[in-house]
Design an enzyme around this catalytic site. Structure first.
Site, PDB file in Angstrom:
ATOM      1  N   LYS A  22     -32.119  38.189 -18.435  1.00 28.93           N
ATOM      2  CA  LYS A  22     -31.319  37.621 -17.158  1.00 28.93           C
ATOM      3  C   LYS A  22     -31.397  38.524 -16.116  1.00 28.93           C
ATOM      4  CE  LYS A  22     -26.879  37.858 -16.842  1.00 28.93           C
ATOM      5  NZ  LYS A  22     -26.159  38.338 -15.672  1.00 28.93           N
ATOM      6  N   ASN A  23     -31.104  39.989 -16.463  1.00 24.08           N
ATOM      7  CA  ASN A  23     -30.782  40.815 -15.120  1.00 24.08           C
ATOM      8  C   ASN A  23     -31.989  41.474 -14.640  1.00 24.08           C
ATOM      9  OD1 ASN A  23     -28.112  40.215 -15.204  1.00 24.08           O
ATOM     10  ND2 ASN A  23     -27.612  42.213 -16.535  1.00 24.08           N
ATOM     11  N   CYS A 117     -14.235  39.993  -9.185  1.00 23.39           N
ATOM     12  CA  CYS A 117     -14.818  39.318 -10.393  1.00 23.39           C
ATOM     13  C   CYS A 117     -13.903  40.044 -11.653  1.00 23.39           C
ATOM     14  CB  CYS A 117     -16.364  39.656 -10.729  1.00 23.39           C
ATOM     15  SG  CYS A 117     -16.928  40.513 -11.948  1.00 23.39           S
ATOM     16  N   ARG A 122     -16.146  45.713  -8.168  1.00 21.94           N
ATOM     17  CA  ARG A 122     -17.480  45.501  -7.697  1.00 21.94           C
ATOM     18  C   ARG A 122     -17.815  45.630  -6.288  1.00 21.94           C
ATOM     19  NH1 ARG A 122     -19.960  41.742 -12.223  1.00 21.94           N
ATOM     20  NH2 ARG A 122     -21.892  42.748 -11.785  1.00 21.94           N
ATOM     21  N   ASP A 310     -22.682  46.401 -20.852  1.00 20.21           N
ATOM     22  CA  ASP A 310     -22.843  44.952 -21.177  1.00 20.21           C
ATOM     23  C   ASP A 310     -22.790  44.753 -22.733  1.00 20.21           C
ATOM     24  OD1 ASP A 310     -22.785  44.299 -18.597  1.00 20.21           O
ATOM     25  OD2 ASP A 310     -24.935  44.115 -18.367  1.00 20.21           O
ATOM     26  N   ARG A 402     -23.997  31.329 -18.736  1.00 21.78           N
ATOM     27  CA  ARG A 402     -24.717  31.785 -17.533  1.00 21.78           C
ATOM     28  C   ARG A 402     -25.611  32.942 -17.973  1.00 21.78           C
ATOM     29  NH1 ARG A 402     -20.777  35.696 -14.986  1.00 21.78           N
ATOM     30  NH2 ARG A 402     -22.933  36.050 -14.213  1.00 21.78           N
TER      31      ARG A 402
HETATM   32  N1  EPU Z   1     -20.400  50.216  -7.332  1.00 23.54           N
HETATM   33  C1  EPU Z   1     -19.803  50.684  -6.313  1.00 23.54           C
HETATM   34  N2  EPU Z   1     -20.386  50.317  -4.939  1.00 23.54           N
HETATM   35  C2  EPU Z   1     -21.750  49.576  -4.816  1.00 23.54           C
HETATM   36  C3  EPU Z   1     -22.279  49.337  -6.024  1.00 23.54           C
HETATM   37  C4  EPU Z   1     -21.619  49.607  -7.239  1.00 23.54           C
HETATM   38  O1  EPU Z   1     -18.703  51.103  -6.301  1.00 23.54           O
HETATM   39  O2  EPU Z   1     -22.184  49.341  -3.719  1.00 23.54           O
HETATM   40  C5  EPU Z   1     -19.810  50.605  -8.522  1.00 23.54           C
HETATM   41  C6  EPU Z   1     -19.507  49.274  -9.401  1.00 23.54           C
HETATM   42  O3  EPU Z   1     -18.108  48.912  -9.120  1.00 23.54           O
HETATM   43  C7  EPU Z   1     -19.304  49.813 -10.924  1.00 23.54           C
HETATM   44  C8  EPU Z   1     -20.527  50.521 -10.987  1.00 23.54           C
HETATM   45  O4  EPU Z   1     -20.687  51.154  -9.602  1.00 23.54           O
HETATM   46  O5  EPU Z   1     -18.152  50.337 -10.997  1.00 23.54           O
HETATM   47  C9  EPU Z   1     -21.852  49.960 -11.299  1.00 23.54           C
HETATM   48  O6  EPU Z   1     -22.034  48.757 -10.912  1.00 23.54           O
HETATM   49  P1  EPU Z   1     -23.478  48.241 -10.670  1.00 23.54           P
HETATM   50  O7  EPU Z   1     -23.758  48.129  -9.118  1.00 23.54           O
HETATM   51  O8  EPU Z   1     -24.617  49.198 -11.435  1.00 23.54           O
HETATM   52  O9  EPU Z   1     -23.312  46.699 -11.375  1.00 23.54           O
HETATM   53  P2  EPU Z   1     -24.099  45.478 -10.823  1.00 23.54           P
HETATM   54  O10 EPU Z   1     -25.547  45.876 -10.051  1.00 23.54           O
HETATM   55  O11 EPU Z   1     -22.896  44.975  -9.990  1.00 23.54           O
HETATM   56  C10 EPU Z   1     -25.590  45.020 -12.970  1.00 23.54           C
HETATM   57  C11 EPU Z   1     -25.417  43.891 -13.960  1.00 23.54           C
HETATM   58  C12 EPU Z   1     -24.364  43.764 -14.651  1.00 23.54           C
HETATM   59  C13 EPU Z   1     -24.060  45.235 -15.695  1.00 23.54           C
HETATM   60  C14 EPU Z   1     -24.087  46.222 -14.421  1.00 23.54           C
HETATM   61  C15 EPU Z   1     -24.254  47.586 -15.087  1.00 23.54           C
HETATM   62  C16 EPU Z   1     -27.010  42.221 -12.843  1.00 23.54           C
HETATM   63  C17 EPU Z   1     -27.242  41.047 -12.217  1.00 23.54           C
HETATM   64  N3  EPU Z   1     -25.981  42.693 -13.203  1.00 23.54           N
HETATM   65  O12 EPU Z   1     -24.358  44.583 -12.180  1.00 23.54           O
HETATM   66  O13 EPU Z   1     -24.419  42.711 -15.511  1.00 23.54           O
HETATM   67  O14 EPU Z   1     -23.016  45.201 -16.176  1.00 23.54           O
HETATM   68  O15 EPU Z   1     -25.295  46.147 -13.768  1.00 23.54           O
HETATM   69  O16 EPU Z   1     -24.993  47.761 -16.058  1.00 23.54           O
HETATM   70  O17 EPU Z   1     -27.914  43.109 -13.061  1.00 23.54           O
HETATM   71  C18 EPU Z   1     -23.903  41.151 -17.107  1.00 23.54           C
HETATM   72  O18 EPU Z   1     -25.103  40.818 -17.386  1.00 23.54           O
HETATM   73  O19 EPU Z   1     -22.854  40.465 -17.914  1.00 23.54           O
HETATM   74  C19 EPU Z   1     -23.261  42.104 -15.970  1.00 23.54           C
HETATM   75  C20 EPU Z   1     -22.277  41.984 -15.486  1.00 23.54           C
END
Ligand code: EPU
Length: 427
Positions: A22-23, A117, A122, A310, A402
């Site tokens: 998915k991701n 969320c 996030r 995850d 999802r």
């Molecule tokens: N963060 C910031 N600032 C930003 C972006 C992220 O502070 O601009 C922080 C977040 O709050 C968090 C950390 O950095 O504490 C890591 O977050 P990341 O941005 O890597 O997460 P994401 O890109 O929003 C993706 C996956 C998530 C998965 C995370 C971590 C997708 C669509 N989602 O989220 O997947 O948990 O990376 O590996 O790729 C799931 O599939 O259940 C899911 C939540």
């Protein structure tokens, strides 16, 4: 809202195929906003987030057509829409992945902020800082990110940007913007998840020039246009990992097929440490724990290649059946233990302090009503229910839908008694 009725305990045995990730599929769809010709994506998982993303693409002028066996054909139309509205982004944070491509491809983007969320705040500040470093003008107003490319040239310009922390979708967003920028971009402290390498392979097949994806530093030589491509999405390491944990948890023997063992390494090491037998082969992983006494092992989540956040919830379910006390620390998200009170309803003994859970095992779980709160928490409850004696009813499994393709069918094929029970809309 549908529920799952699960009758336990059960020993899972057999073979199961990993679905497409998915991701990885979500950013691949967003990348189609950059294409000038059709893109064919195969091994697309049939899950709700993908359908939501397809609706967003349709709104933005990229039509989709389903082919055989999980193939999707995405065709760009001459479109000028540049807005990802709240209605389409609110149920799926990945809608924010349209920001980089819209900005780079169409010169302007208006994308709804994804909002809070269940698992944490996030923020997307790093996405915005990265796009700003490539020359974009970005502001947040009325719940929307408004970004534009200044000047007449209409192209972002290559630049150097260091992420303050590794972010998966942040890296993907800035990477997708940089492919069409004028000149070279160097992105540092990038996330290294396999899904980012998969996106880079797709962008390269479309004509992008990218080096270093999967490492901390990604270099992108901007090109003027991207064409179409055919691309196969990588297997879902989180979905597959969930079934492997289920195998260990139920004392079963499960072979995951069409898997990528290297992407599962942090989990496989943990499962071996816990006492399960782990065998890997070509696109195949077997986990067996028949007759094994599982012992507890501590775990700490962290960005790839360390233990994935995850899989933390599912691992917690496993630890309820392992001897000893396991300390499981969550370092990626600040509020990702909502499954703990639900696990306690099944009889688990877990204390949470801040970002750390201490799981006492083994405990005899018994069936109960439980409530799913987010995608991976739902999977954790399913796993615990498989080990619990009696009937468990898991409410609000729309979270599960999802991201898990046909979960009840896959579990049934491994011998589980799982049934989807349609429920009233408000439940
Ligand atoms: N963060 C910031 N600032 C930003 C972006 C992220 O502070 O601009 C922080 C977040 O709050 C968090 C950390 O950095 O504490 C890591 O977050 P990341 O941005 O890597 O997460 P994401 O890109 O929003 C993706 C996956 C998530 C998965 C995370 C971590 C997708 C669509 N989602 O989220 O997947 O948990 O990376 O590996 O790729 C799931 O599939 O259940 C899911 C939540």
């Amino acid at each position: 809202m549908d529920r799952f009725r699960i009758e336990g305990p059960v020993v899972l045995r057999g073979r199961v195929r990993a679905s497409g990730a998915k991701n990885a599929a979500l950013p691949a769809l967003a990348a189609c906003l950059l294409a000038t010709e059709p893109v064919e994506l195969s091994r697309m998982p049939r899950v709700r987030d993908i359908r939501t993303m397809c609706r967003l693409l349709d709104h933005l002028g990229v039509t989709n057509e389903e082919g055989d066996r999980g193939t999707l054909l995405l065709t760009p139309q001459t479109a000028s829409a540049r807005e990802a509205p709240y209605e389409l982004v609110k149920t799926m944070r990945a809608g924010v992945l349209s920001l980089g491509p819209l900005l780079a491809g169409r010169g302007r983007a208006r994308v709804s902020l994804p909002g809070g969320c269940a698992i944490g705040v996030r923020p997307i500040d790093q996405h915005l800082a990265g796009l700003t470093a490539l020359g974009a003008e970005v502001r947040v107003e009325g719940g929307y990110v408004e970004a534009s490319v200044p000047g007449l040239a209409g192209r972002l310009r290559g630049g150097r940007f260091r992420f303050a922390l590794p972010t998966v979708t942040g890296t993907e967003n800035v990477l997708m913007a940089a492919v069409l920028a004028e000149g070279t971009s160097v992105l540092e402290n990038c996330a290294r998840e396999p899904e980012i390498s998969d996106l880079a392979r797709l962008l390269s097949a479309m004509g992008g020039r990218i080096e270093g994806a999967g490492t901390e530093t990604i270099t992108v030589h901007g090109v003027e246009r991207l064409g179409g491509a055919r691309h196969k999405i990588i297997p879902d390491r989180i979905e597959g990992g969930t079934y492997l944990i289920a195998a260990a948890l139920t004392g079963g023997d499960v072979t995951l097929e069409e898997a990528e063992p290297a992407d599962l390494a942090p989990l496989l090491e943990k499962l071996a440490e816990v006492g399960a037998t782990v065998e890997t082969g070509e696109q195949r992983v077997r986990v067996a724990a028949a007759g094994a006494e599982l012992c507890s092992a501590d775990a700490e989540t962290a960005p790839h290649p360390r233990f994935p956040t995850d899989l933390q919830a599912q691992y917690l379910a496993l630890m309820t059946q392992a001897r000893g006390v396991a300390t499981v620390s969550e370092t990626v998200f600040e509020n990702r233990f909502q499954h703990v009170p639900e696990l306690a309803r099944l009889g688990a003994v877990i204390e949470v302090r801040g970002g750390t859970a201490r799981v006492h095992g083994p405990t005899a779980l018994t069936g109960a009503h439980v409530m799913a709160t987010d995608l991976r928490a739902s999977a954790c409850l399913v796993l615990a229910a498989l080990a619990a004696r009696g009937e468990t009813l898991i409410h609000r499994i729309y979270h599960l839908d999802r991201g898990y393709e046909g979960m009840e069918g896959k579990l049934q094929s491994l011998g589980a008694t799982v049934e989807r029970v349609p429920g009233p809309d408000l439940d």
